[in-house]
Motif scaffolding. Structure first.
Motif, PDB file in Angstrom:
ATOM      1  N   TRP A 311       0.857  -1.199   0.000  1.00 49.83           N
ATOM      2  CA  TRP A 311       0.000   0.000   0.000  1.00 49.83           C
ATOM      3  C   TRP A 311       0.889   1.243   0.000  1.00 49.83           C
ATOM      4  CZ3 TRP A 311      -5.293   1.262   0.357  1.00 49.83           C
ATOM      5  CH2 TRP A 311      -5.591   2.558   0.780  1.00 49.83           C
ATOM      6  N   ASP A 314      -2.749   6.847  -0.843  1.00 49.87           N
ATOM      7  CA  ASP A 314      -3.754   6.763  -1.901  1.00 49.87           C
ATOM      8  C   ASP A 314      -3.950   8.079  -2.639  1.00 49.87           C
ATOM      9  OD1 ASP A 314      -5.472   4.703  -3.040  1.00 49.87           O
ATOM     10  OD2 ASP A 314      -7.147   5.990  -2.476  1.00 49.87           O
ATOM     11  N   TYR A 326     -10.739   5.330   2.129  1.00 47.31           N
ATOM     12  CA  TYR A 326     -10.005   4.201   2.701  1.00 47.31           C
ATOM     13  C   TYR A 326     -10.838   2.926   2.610  1.00 47.31           C
ATOM     14  CZ  TYR A 326      -6.154   6.780   5.019  1.00 47.31           C
ATOM     15  OH  TYR A 326      -5.035   7.507   5.300  1.00 47.31           O
ATOM     16  N   ARG A 329     -11.217   1.517  -0.975  1.00 50.60           N
ATOM     17  CA  ARG A 329     -10.021   0.885  -1.517  1.00 50.60           C
ATOM     18  C   ARG A 329      -9.717  -0.431  -0.804  1.00 50.60           C
ATOM     19  NH1 ARG A 329     -10.359   3.001  -4.625  1.00 50.60           N
ATOM     20  NH2 ARG A 329      -9.323   5.013  -4.726  1.00 50.60           N
ATOM     21  N   LEU A 330      -9.882  -0.459   0.512  1.00 53.40           N
ATOM     22  CA  LEU A 330      -9.595  -1.673   1.262  1.00 53.40           C
ATOM     23  C   LEU A 330     -10.652  -2.739   1.016  1.00 53.40           C
ATOM     24  CD1 LEU A 330      -8.337   0.044   4.509  1.00 53.40           C
ATOM     25  CD2 LEU A 330      -6.956  -1.317   2.920  1.00 53.40           C
ATOM     26  N   VAL A 341      -2.119  -6.273   4.087  1.00 52.31           N
ATOM     27  CA  VAL A 341      -1.743  -5.021   3.439  1.00 52.31           C
ATOM     28  C   VAL A 341      -0.480  -4.511   4.126  1.00 52.31           C
ATOM     29  CG1 VAL A 341      -2.435  -2.667   2.881  1.00 52.31           C
ATOM     30  CG2 VAL A 341      -4.143  -4.491   2.894  1.00 52.31           C
ATOM     31  N   GLN A 590       1.821  -3.265  -6.587  1.00 52.62           N
ATOM     32  CA  GLN A 590       1.258  -2.610  -5.437  1.00 52.62           C
ATOM     33  C   GLN A 590      -0.239  -2.628  -5.616  1.00 52.62           C
ATOM     34  OE1 GLN A 590       3.358   0.480  -7.479  1.00 52.62           O
ATOM     35  NE2 GLN A 590       1.771   2.010  -7.006  1.00 52.62           N
ATOM     36  N   ASN A 592      -2.457   0.126  -5.078  1.00 49.57           N
ATOM     37  CA  ASN A 592      -3.124   1.379  -5.427  1.00 49.57           C
ATOM     38  C   ASN A 592      -2.149   2.391  -6.016  1.00 49.57           C
ATOM     39  OD1 ASN A 592      -1.839   1.472  -2.872  1.00 49.57           O
ATOM     40  ND2 ASN A 592      -3.047   3.240  -2.269  1.00 49.57           N
ATOM     41  N   SER A 601       0.326  -0.968 -10.101  1.00 50.93           N
ATOM     42  CA  SER A 601      -0.885  -1.084  -9.287  1.00 50.93           C
ATOM     43  C   SER A 601      -1.900  -2.036  -9.898  1.00 50.93           C
ATOM     44  CB  SER A 601      -1.535   0.286  -9.107  1.00 50.93           C
ATOM     45  OG  SER A 601      -2.101   0.727 -10.331  1.00 50.93           O
TER      46      SER A 601
END
Length: 814
Positions: A311, A314, A326, A329-330, A341, A590, A592, A601
């Motif tokens: 991570w 963002d 948050y 995205r999670l 993460v 990754q 994001n 990403s």
């Protein structure tokens, strides 16, 4: 009782002789954007036009008045970015030089004009460098001399946007007698009993000194009290047979409210503290064995193959990241079957909203201390800031059950050994004292319930190379940089903490970020939004090993680069998962992005999943089929990470490229929980490699409708093996029918139905081509003749069949 006044309004930013309305929390860039004084640095080539912002000093101002009967008033900043000097009515309040910690100043009885003057981060870094001397860095920017988000200075996926500002909330706290200064809840489980040791530290006013205080803690029906004659107390609570917090896929995530109240000697509440905790144990097994030195997370006694992602912040302007963002995205991470993460060391300690979401979603958090890809001086003024920052954030984050590991740094131990740092340093400090001394001592003192590792990668000691794949954590970057992705299969590291492959973002994201540009791999905007060294060269070489490189066809290039990214990451994960328990985890670089960019990403900066995201959902599922090359043939590996045994039949079919079924057989699979079964593929089912006209498919025995990421059958599991590169295989021209069907009662949803008449490999519906908000529920799909797939598309009301055809891509070398 303490009362709080939030100071999120009434701020101005001084810009020359003018005062601009400022947003707090925020930063200079976002205020200038709101005022229309700079262009959006995320679009076009504008990043370079705003470089001046990071090289100037800036001042935030507001009037500060307060009328409180309390004995003490504190001005509290949760985050100042970064080197700041504070005055109130012209008189000093204090100064800061660390973005990553909280600051508190006594302003009792003081009012007037509050000014927060931020020095240029470049000026602050230069002043520190003048004291400490030069240190090597991977990037030509001074990030190692200032305790600031290192990626503000640019990275191989991020812009150079050097921020300043009040980036986290600010408030006045009014209190009397005493307040709660620090709380450390040490949460353990011992023989079925949950134990919470609440370590409390109080701060007193002058009038509060010598007074008896009382503290009460409550959690899950348990209660404890303590009397404070000094400033510290320990309250111990026991919870019989608590429900355990588990990583997602292993159980539920029950959370319990822990309340703490501090009162005076007459029982009047002075201050309160509240967090949610979870009962669980976590260990890191680093035992030596015949394969080297392990690195296996053990939660509640269960050994875990970590299905992880790295991570990064963002947003390049992290003050813009909201709790909802948050969680979105999670949640996307959880939907891809991710269970860990890693918060990377060149970013920030994220907001509590990030860790709250991880607690609830069952996402384990590997937390880096914030050191990345640089040699860091260990002298003052940095050393004191590093210690204060570490203590602040360990205490802040330790209540979260999702946090399972502290990590000292990213790639710095490796850099010292392999990146020519050692001779350049000539004996100067470079951070080793932090990673092997200061930080482990702080974790052992403050948070002994969690393991600590000195770095990523790190073999465990200087007796082995820091990035030795046989010992500890390993970063696998030679493949992306120099080799074909098939080379991931050349080794079995104990834990792969970084590896990845680049691809551009979704087409709709590119069109928004590069308005009016005729897109091409080497068009000005595309090149500007590609920050990796020789990034496009590596992309093209990665495609060229498998496909004819398309000339003058951006859409085809875009599809192939995204396809190769998904295949590359899947190749690594399938191989390494098939070697559990020797390999105990993979963390993809990754998840994001922080701005629109060609990067590694799985989800681009507009929140659009790349094909890689869907592929992660397949290869990180509890159950996975994969065909792996082995000496003299192939191995069928059945990976079962579920808690139940897996008993199933797998159909193996040897196909001709023209759609002829050459041979078929069924193998029975019996995989115990958390285990892998590897079976040799019978010789008569092996494709004839030299002919380039045969391939092998393994399916869970069942129906022909395609349900999963790459698969067919009742369980949606499929593995395919083609013995030669795509450009050498005798693919037929792909032929398929397309239909669009409305979803009853769902105005913004349609089903796209694709029926294959021939072999159709790696079919992809690029839904954003149907509309910027359109999202599909499937990624890459390989269809055999006669198979059909239904793709649910949300976010578009009407879809034309011809538009769908234009948005469908597949392998086509005929």
């Amino acid at each position: 009782m303490k009362d709080v006044t939030q100071l999120d309004e009434g701020w101005s930013l001084r810009h020359g002789q003018e005062l601009l309305e400022a947003t707090v929390p925020g930063c200079v860039h976002t205020d200038l954007l709101t005022a229309g004084l700079i262009p959006d640095p995320f679009t076009g080539l504008h990043e370079t036009e705003v470089a001046w912002v990071g090289r100037r000093a800036w001042t935030y101002v507001r009037e500060l008045g307060h009328d409180s009967a309390h004995e003490r008033t504190d001005l509290v900043f949760d985050g100042l970015d970064t080197a700041a000097y504070l005055t109130l009515d012209g008189h000093p309040v204090g100064s800061t030089r660390n973005m990553h910690r909280r600051h508190r100043f006594d302003v009792t009885g003081r009012t007037g004009r509050l000014e927060v003057r931020f020095a240029s981060a470049y000026d602050e870094a230069a002043a520190v460098r003048a004291v400490t001397g030069e240190r090597p860095n991977v990037y030509p920017e001074p990030s190692q001399y200032i305790r600031k988000m290192a990626s503000s200075f640019g990275w191989d996926w991020g812009p150079t946007l050097v921020t300043a500002g009040i980036w986290r909330p600010v408030r006045l706290e009014h209190w009397s007698t005493a307040r709660i200064a620090h709380v450390r809840p040490l949460v353990t489980v011992d023989e079925g009993t949950g134990r919470v040791e609440v370590r409390l530290e109080a701060e007193r006013t002058a009038q509060g000194r010598g007074r008896t205080l009382r503290a009460e803690a409550r959690v899950a029906g348990a209660r404890a009290e303590a009397v404070l004659t000094g400033d510290e107390a320990v309250l111990r609570l026991e919870v019989p047979d608590p429900r355990l917090w588990w990583p997602r896929g292993y159980g539920e995530q029950p959370l319990h409210d822990l309340h703490l109240t501090l009162s005076d000697d007459e029982g009047r509440p002075l201050d309160t503290w509240h967090r949610r905790i979870g009962f669980r144990t976590v260990e890191l097994d680093r035992s030596a064995d015949e394969h080297g030195t392990g690195f296996t997370l053990v939660v509640n006694g269960v050994r875990i193959f970590a299905r992880g992602v790295n991570w990064i912040p963002d947003d390049a302007f992290p003050s813009r990241i909201t709790p909802d963002r948050y969680r979105t995205r999670l949640t996307q991470a959880a939907e891809a079957n991710i269970d860990l993460v890693r918060v990377w060391g060149g970013g920030i300690y994220e907001d509590d909203a990030f860790y709250d979401a991880c607690d609830e979603l069952g996402l384990m958090v590997w937390q880096d201390f914030l050191f990345a890809c640089s040699a860091y001086p260990e002298e003052q003024p940095l050393r004191g800031e590093v210690e204060a920052e570490a203590r602040d954030n360990v205490v802040r984050l330790m209540p979260h059950p999702s946090l399972v590991l502290w990590n000292g740094n990213n790639e710095n131990l490796w850099g010292f050994r392999d990146w020519d740092w050692e001779p350049a340093l000539a004996g100067d400090s470079w951070g080793e004292g932090y990673y092997l001394g200061l930080l482990p001592r702080i974790v052992a003192e403050l948070d002994p319930t969690r393991p600590y590792t000195a770095g990523s990668p790190w073999s465990g000691s200087w007796e082995h190379h820091p990035n030795d794949p046989a010992h500890g954590t390993h970063h696998s970057w030679e493949v992306w940089n120099r080799q074909d992705y098939a080379e991931y299969r050349a080794s079995v590291p104990r834990f792969v903490a970084e590896f990845g492959w680049q691809a551009p973002p979704a087409l709709a994201t590119l069109r928004r970020a590069l308005p009016g540009e005729e897109l091409a791999p080497d068009s000005p905007g595309m090149l500007h939004h590609q920050k990796a060294e020789d990034g496009n060269g590596k992309l093209n070489r990665g495609v060229g090993r498998h496909f004819p490189l398309p000339e003058g066809d951006f859409d085809r290039w875009h599809y192939l680069t995204q396809l190769v990214q998904a295949r590359a990451v899947a190749a690594g994960i399938e191989h390494w998962r098939s070697h559990w328990p020797v390999c105990a985890g993979t963390i993809v670089w990754q998840l994001n992005d922080c701005w629109p960019v060609t990067s590694w990403s799985a989800i681009d900066s507009d929140g659009r999943p790349k094909p890689l995201h869907h592929e992660l959902r397949r290869v990180y599922a509890d159950r996975l089929l994969t065909l792996q090359p082995a000496t003299g043939g192939l191995v069928l590996a059945a990976v079962n990470q579920a808690a139940e045994p897996w008993r199933t039949a797998v159909t193996l079919r040897r196909w001709g490229a023209d759609g002829t079924l050459i041979r078929e057989s069924v193998l029975d699979i019996a995989a115990e929980p958390r285990s892998v079964v590897r079976l040799p593929v019978p010789h008569d089912l092996l494709p004839d490699g030299p002919s380039a006209k045969e391939f092998l498919v393994a399916d869970i025995h069942g129906g022909a409708d395609v349900h999963g990421g790459a698969g067919a059958g009742a369980d949606g599991l499929r593995a395919v093996h083609f013995p030669v590169a795509d450009k050498d295989f005798a693919y037929p021209r792909p032929v398929y029918d397309v239909a669009v069907e409305p979803v009853t009662g769902q105005r913004d949803r349609v089903d796209v139905v694709v029926s294959a008449r021939t072999l159709v490999r790696d079919l992809l519906l690029q839904t954003d081509r149907l509309g910027p908000a359109a999202v599909g529920d499937r990624g890459l799909l390989t269809l055999l003749p006669g198979e059909q797939v239904r793709i649910r598309v949300t976010g578009c009301a009407t879809v034309d069949v011809e538009d769908v055809r234009a948005a469908l891509y597949c392998v086509d070398t005929a």
